[in-house]
Design a protein around this motif. Structure first.
Motif, short mmCIF file in Angstrom:
data_model
loop_
_atom_site.label_atom_id
_atom_site.label_comp_id
_atom_site.label_asym_id
_atom_site.label_seq_id
_atom_site.Cartn_x
_atom_site.Cartn_y
_atom_site.Cartn_z
N GLU A 135 -0.36 0.14 -9.77
CA GLU A 135 -1.23 0.88 -8.69
C GLU A 135 -2.01 1.60 -9.50
O GLU A 135 -3.39 1.66 -9.28
N ASP A 175 1.04 -1.33 -0.13
CA ASP A 175 0.01 0.05 -0.09
C ASP A 175 0.78 1.52 0.30
O ASP A 175 2.71 1.24 0.24
N ALA A 176 0.40 2.75 -0.13
CA ALA A 176 0.79 3.91 -0.61
C ALA A 176 1.88 4.34 1.04
O ALA A 176 2.73 4.70 1.09
N TRP A 197 6.08 0.20 -9.32
CA TRP A 197 4.90 -0.07 -8.00
C TRP A 197 3.63 1.14 -8.67
O TRP A 197 2.84 0.61 -8.37
N ARG A 207 -4.64 -1.10 -10.52
CA ARG A 207 -5.31 -1.13 -9.12
C ARG A 207 -6.98 -0.22 -8.85
O ARG A 207 -7.59 -0.47 -8.88
N GLN A 208 -6.66 1.38 -9.28
CA GLN A 208 -7.17 1.85 -9.46
C GLN A 208 -7.84 2.18 -10.79
O GLN A 208 -8.26 3.30 -11.09
N VAL A 226 -0.40 8.70 -9.37
CA VAL A 226 0.01 7.49 -7.60
C VAL A 226 0.66 7.99 -6.99
O VAL A 226 0.66 7.71 -5.64
#
Length: 464
Positions: free
Chosen positions: A238, A207-208, A234, A241-242, A254
């Protein structure tokens, strides 16, 4: 957090491809109904533990049922309130507490069926069945229902299977589960084997918040260009994922302010010019200012940190009390010098310290190797220059190698050089280096005379 937890089995599975850190026994997912209530099955089992085990996942006398798993992947599991309440304070409150509800069926959508059954097997049978694919989800179930001994077993399983491949994912989850010991173990691996960890598939799944904590880390033992490339990988994951197109603009979007945690100005100028400057992620003004920071006498102010990371300080285990040289020793002729060693704490071997020429300055070619139970873990051919002194000269593996405690490893070197060299004397079987104890024993691989009492490979260079 629920979104993170739903991914746990998949995240861990991605980092255990083709590994054998598997389960003890598979937990049956099919409810049992193989005992006739009329037969005297109780007499077949002499202990209460064995009789309780019979009731695990068994419809007989079940007074509650659980519908476990997310919609579309549920499984109906039978249970016995008394047994469950004895094994978990949460189940006790659920069935016998002041706010207990008389429900025949309880839905548990946030726990995967195999992990729920693994927890029930511990409660009913006092047996712990863990496997790499489900251990994180089992830990979540054990935490949710307050089954502390099972939770501890899950953490121990994760610690023993911890490697650079899964350290970043486990770091993220250890923080979520509030397991500080596991978090510390993850940081030890990430710091020492930073480049391997940053290049792992698991790094792209974090995660971020975990990304920022890694990018902020002062002790990362990695080139900054590797950190930059990992951050871009990464960012691409991401975007997926978005559900964003993985364009340069979206990658920058992101990453957000995390981009400034990458210490771009500390890269070698060549790395910056050929890599980061041409990536498109930096703005034109940022690129120009960083070039000026490299070259101009009056340096511009930058949002990026300009101070290099400290990295890790290596330690050296020196196993000889003295060294010497003689007119007819030490010759090599392509033969192997080898020694076995073990440690009492996990360390990371980065390289060896080797002797040099006893007849003035000279260059050597060294093939260094590290093996565990005869299986090579790392090897490298490298040249080094010695100045004629009795000092040791470091030779490094490409990446530090993780060494587990209480297991003997074999350190070997094949040296090629024209000159005679120094050699060690008064060797020690046990050496204390800070908080780490090294033990040494002779290796059957050694064909050039090196042993515990004397010879070559005077130093092991390591991170602890």
């Amino acid at each position: 957090n629920k979104a993170k937890l739903a991914k746990l089995p998949n995240l861990y599975e991605q980092n255990h491809k083709n590994t054998n850190s598997g389960s003890i026994t598979a937990v049956s997912t099919k409810p049992r109904s193989d005992f006739n209530t009329c037969c005297s099955w109780q007499g077949l089992y002499p202990t209460i533990r064995e009789r309780n085990s019979v009731m695990f996942n068994n419809e007989m006398m079940a007074d509650v049922h659980f519908v476990v798993g997310p919609p579309g992947g549920t499984q109906r599991v039978p249970g016995h309130k008394y047994v469950l309440a004895v094994g978990s304070s949460v189940f006790h409150a659920m069935f016998y507490g002041e706010l207990a509800e008389d429900q025949d069926e309880i839905r548990i959508p946030d726990v995967e069926p195999p992990s729920f059954l693994a927890m029930l097997k511990y409660i009913y049978c006092d047996e712990i069945d863990l496997c790499a694919d489900t251990v994180l989800a089992t830990l979540y179930a054990a935490k949710k229902y307050i089954v502390p001994h099972l939770a501890r077993a899950c953490v121990n399983f994760l610690e023993t299977s911890l490697s650079a491949k899964n350290a970043c994912v486990l770091l993220s989850q250890s923080c979520l589960f509030e397991e500080p010991d596991l978090t510390q173990r993850c940081w030890e691996v990430i710091d020492a084997q930073a480049e391997l960890a940053l290049r792992s598939e698991g790094f792209c799944d974090i995660d971020a918040q975990t990304l920022e904590s890694i990018l902020r880390r002062e002790t990362l033992n990695a080139k900054e260009m590797v950190v930059f490339e990992a951050a871009l990988s990464w960012a691409e994951a991401e975007c997926q994922r978005q559900e964003l197109p993985p364009t340069i603009e979206n990658k920058r979007l992101v990453l957000g302010k995390a981009i400034y945690l990458i210490r771009v100005p500390t890269m070698a100028l060549e790395d910056f010019a050929n890599g980061a400057a041409q990536s498109g992620v930096l703005t034109l003004n940022e690129t120009n200012d960083i070039f000026l920071w490299y070259t101009a006498a009056k340096k511009p102010d930058l949002l990026f940190c300009t101070k290099p990371r400290k990295g890790l300080s290596s330690q050296r285990c020196h196993r000889f009390q003295s060294c010497a040289y003689r007119s007819n020793q030490w010759r090599y002729r392509g033969r192997c010098d080898s020694i076995q060693f073990a440690v009492d704490k996990r360390v990371f071997i980065a390289g060896f310290g080797l002797y040099g020429s006893s007849c003035g300055s000279a260059e050597y070619s060294a093939k260094i190797e590290l093996k565990r139970q005869g299986v090579p873990m790392a090897q490298r051919i490298i040249k080094y220059f010695s100045d004629g002194s009795s000092n040791t000269f470091p030779v490094w593996f490409e990446y530090p190698v993780q060494i587990e405690p209480d297991t003997f490893y074999t350190a070997s070197v094949v040296l090629d050089g024209n000159e005679l060299s120094y050699f060690g004397q008064e060797g020690m079987t046990e050496v204390q280096c800070g908080k780490v104890t090294f033990q040494f024993q002779c290796s059957s691989d050694s064909t050039n005379g090196t042993g515990v009492q004397g010879g070559q490979i005077p130093e092991l260079i390591f991170y602890a």
